[in-house]
Each structure stands twice: as C-alpha cells, then as structure tokens.
Design a protein around this motif. Sequence first.
Motif, PDB file in Angstrom:
ATOM      1  N   UNK A 115       0.820  -1.219   0.000  1.00 15.74           N
ATOM      2  CA  UNK A 115       0.000   0.000   0.000  1.00 15.74           C
ATOM      3  C   UNK A 115       0.855   1.271   0.000  1.00 15.74           C
ATOM      4  N   UNK A 116       2.109   1.174  -0.435  1.00 21.22           N
ATOM      5  CA  UNK A 116       3.013   2.327  -0.471  1.00 21.22           C
ATOM      6  C   UNK A 116       3.053   2.903  -1.885  1.00 21.22           C
ATOM      7  N   UNK A 117       2.767   4.196  -1.994  1.00 24.17           N
ATOM      8  CA  UNK A 117       2.748   4.874  -3.297  1.00 24.17           C
ATOM      9  C   UNK A 117       3.446   6.224  -3.168  1.00 24.17           C
ATOM     10  N   UNK A 118       3.737   6.807  -4.333  1.00 24.27           N
ATOM     11  CA  UNK A 118       4.289   8.157  -4.412  1.00 24.27           C
ATOM     12  C   UNK A 118       3.282   9.048  -5.145  1.00 24.27           C
ATOM     13  N   UNK A 119       3.285  10.364  -4.877  1.00 20.58           N
ATOM     14  CA  UNK A 119       2.254  11.243  -5.463  1.00 20.58           C
ATOM     15  C   UNK A 119       2.168  11.197  -6.980  1.00 20.58           C
ATOM     16  N   UNK A 120       3.295  11.006  -7.671  1.00 22.51           N
ATOM     17  CA  UNK A 120       3.273  11.019  -9.133  1.00 22.51           C
ATOM     18  C   UNK A 120       2.953   9.654  -9.731  1.00 22.51           C
ATOM     19  N   UNK A 121       2.830   8.622  -8.891  1.00 22.85           N
ATOM     20  CA  UNK A 121       2.530   7.284  -9.388  1.00 22.85           C
ATOM     21  C   UNK A 121       1.022   7.050  -9.424  1.00 22.85           C
ATOM     22  N   UNK A 122       0.552   6.241 -10.371  1.00 20.43           N
ATOM     23  CA  UNK A 122      -0.884   5.926 -10.384  1.00 20.43           C
ATOM     24  C   UNK A 122      -1.273   5.040  -9.211  1.00 20.43           C
ATOM     25  N   UNK A 159     -12.193  -1.829 -11.805  1.00 21.64           N
ATOM     26  CA  UNK A 159     -10.837  -1.267 -11.705  1.00 21.64           C
ATOM     27  C   UNK A 159     -10.860   0.263 -11.619  1.00 21.64           C
ATOM     28  N   UNK A 160      -9.833   0.816 -10.990  1.00 24.44           N
ATOM     29  CA  UNK A 160      -9.679   2.274 -10.927  1.00 24.44           C
ATOM     30  C   UNK A 160      -8.196   2.626 -10.994  1.00 24.44           C
ATOM     31  N   UNK A 161      -7.917   3.851 -11.390  1.00 25.99           N
ATOM     32  CA  UNK A 161      -6.550   4.377 -11.439  1.00 25.99           C
ATOM     33  C   UNK A 161      -6.615   5.882 -11.196  1.00 25.99           C
ATOM     34  N   UNK A 162      -5.890   6.344 -10.184  1.00 24.49           N
ATOM     35  CA  UNK A 162      -5.905   7.762  -9.809  1.00 24.49           C
ATOM     36  C   UNK A 162      -4.464   8.219  -9.601  1.00 24.49           C
ATOM     37  N   UNK A 163      -4.110   9.380 -10.144  1.00 19.56           N
ATOM     38  CA  UNK A 163      -2.810   9.995  -9.880  1.00 19.56           C
ATOM     39  C   UNK A 163      -3.026  11.197  -8.978  1.00 19.56           C
ATOM     40  N   UNK A 164      -2.341  11.204  -7.835  1.00 22.04           N
ATOM     41  CA  UNK A 164      -2.570  12.266  -6.854  1.00 22.04           C
ATOM     42  C   UNK A 164      -2.054  13.609  -7.353  1.00 22.04           C
ATOM     43  N   UNK A 165      -0.844  13.618  -7.887  1.00 23.61           N
ATOM     44  CA  UNK A 165      -0.254  14.875  -8.348  1.00 23.61           C
ATOM     45  C   UNK A 165      -0.666  15.117  -9.791  1.00 23.61           C
ATOM     46  N   UNK A 166      -1.446  16.149 -10.002  1.00 25.04           N
ATOM     47  CA  UNK A 166      -1.947  16.458 -11.337  1.00 25.04           C
ATOM     48  C   UNK A 166      -0.842  17.086 -12.182  1.00 25.04           C
ATOM     49  N   UNK A 167      -0.745  16.692 -13.444  1.00 22.91           N
ATOM     50  CA  UNK A 167       0.246  17.286 -14.346  1.00 22.91           C
ATOM     51  C   UNK A 167      -0.127  18.741 -14.606  1.00 22.91           C
ATOM     52  N   UNK A 168       0.872  19.604 -14.480  1.00 21.69           N
ATOM     53  CA  UNK A 168       0.622  21.027 -14.677  1.00 21.69           C
ATOM     54  C   UNK A 168      -0.044  21.695 -13.489  1.00 21.69           C
TER      55      UNK A 168
END
Length: 320
Positions: A15-22, A93-102
């Motif tokens: 359950x470890x993720x980084x903000x720029x990872x999906x 299924x779902x996929x979310x990226x926390x840090x939005x591009x731009x």
Amino acid sequence: MSSAALEIKLSRPSRIYRPSEPLEGKIVVKSASSISHRGVRLAVNGSVITQVRGGAAGLVESIVGAVKPVVIVNRIIEVQPPGRIASGTTEIPFSVTLKQSGGDKRERFYETFHGANINIQYLLTADVTRGYLHKSLCATMEFILEADKAELLDQPASPEIVIFYITQDTQRHPLLPELKSGGFRVTGKMSIQCALSDPISGELIVETSAVPIRSVDIHILRIESFVFGDRIVTDTSLVQTTQIADGDVSRHMILPIYVIPPRLLTCPTTSAGSFSIEFKVAIVISFQSELSKMQAKSDPRTPRLWMAMETLPLELVRTR
C-alpha cells in the motif's frame, strides 16, 4: 433483503505509493443478487490532523479539541456511472494519480505519519450509492504515501557522526549519592542524520562505573509542534525503545548501536507553516538500585536518581 459487501483492493500489498505514481486497484462488490445503483464513486482524502490532548505540553485539561485539519488532497472520481451490478463478485478497476500534471508546483504531499498529536493520513473511500430504500455500500482503506523520487536527497557519502560522553558531571538532574561520589564514564559515537531505510548506528563503551549497570537503552523521541490559537504547542513522546545491554556491562567492551526507525511512527523531519515534526535519540544508562526496582515502569523521558542520559538531535531523511 439481499446482502452485499464492498471492498477495496490496491495493486500493491504494501500500500506504499508516491504522489506522481498511479494509485491503482479494484473496487470489489459481492452481492447475492443484482443491485441497481446511482453511481460508483471513489474519494481520495489526505490531511494533516492535529489534536490537542488534555494536559499535553502544559495545557490545562479544559483546552481539549481538534485544530482545523490541513487538507492535502480532496478528490472525488466517478468510477462507474449509474446502472446495475450483477450478482456474485464484480471487480471494478480504478486508477488515480494524486499529483496532477501542470498543477500547483507549491503543492506538497507530506509523508504518512502517525504521531501522538499529529497524524498525516491518506484514505481511499469507495461508495456505491443506492436508492432511498436501500443502504449505500461504503468501504475505506488507508494507503501509505512516500515522497517522490525526484524530491529525494542523494545518499550522503558518510553520515554525520557525533561523539558523546556521559558522566556524573554532564547530568542536569539529581543522582544517587553513590553515583555522584563514585562516578562513571560512558563514551560513544552515533549517526544523527539517518535515512529512514537505514538503521541508526554507532557504538558505546562503558569505561568506568562505581555502581553496577542494570540496562543500557536507546530511545527514539518525537517532538510534535503545531499552532493552536495564538500559541505554539510542543509535545515530546516516546516512539521506540531498544535495549542494547542487559545487566552489568563489561568495562571497555564496544557495544554496537543498531536501531531501525519504525515506519508510520516516524517520517522525514518536517517543518511546515502550521506544524513541525522533529526527532531526538536518547542514550539512557540505568544503574542497579532498590529505587529502580520499585519503579521499573517509569517514563524513560523523565530523569531519575538511578539514571544517566544523553539526548542528541536526530534528523531523519528519505533518500534515493
């Protein structure tokens, strides 16, 4: 009435993720019969929650309450439009990226941390909204956030080492008369800048002691500070205790110090506008005494007549 259950399964067991990872996974619906719904939604919430506890940091117990949370991320995504879910097990299924591009470059995602007064927490909440006559399905799961690799420090070539010594003359609290008169000397060295993935390392030597030693312990302490009204509240609490020696220690023998910081209860040393999280490490020498036997479970942060201690600042960092 048919029974139904909802569950969130992330793609990574850690359950470890980084903000720029999906942030990827599945919403699992288990139902004995088909159900109609008004939409399947996923909420991503991250916040810094500070809690003033009664009596902490010298505050009177009447001042107890929650400080307004600092919102890091608050997003709702429609995973599936209104429709019907078939009976049995359905995986969405779902996929979310926390840090939005731009997005705002000043936006900061602090690492997950569970403290005594400060909690930095990230939650996923899945909802299957149903009609008025049916109870909506809901499930919540915490995921762990770590800093993006681009923001990490390079591994230092050599960690910062501090040499320390502990004697009866370095103590600022009263000691037992036999300790004060007979004396003792403990020396050593320790790394005070440490990557969270590495141990806090060093060594310790008991050179002399007029009184037999009962235990040598290393304590990790956290110092949590936050703004409450017109004041800054600071509270120190114990994170972890590691015993490196039990019983009277042979003189001039090198005792290795090897302490692994616990995940979730520690994080990179953080200083923000409304709060800060810092750490210290305390070397505590307990001497054999009848008084110590009567208070075997005393708070290690509080100096006692039968204890000698040295406290050093500890900077925790996340490295590549």
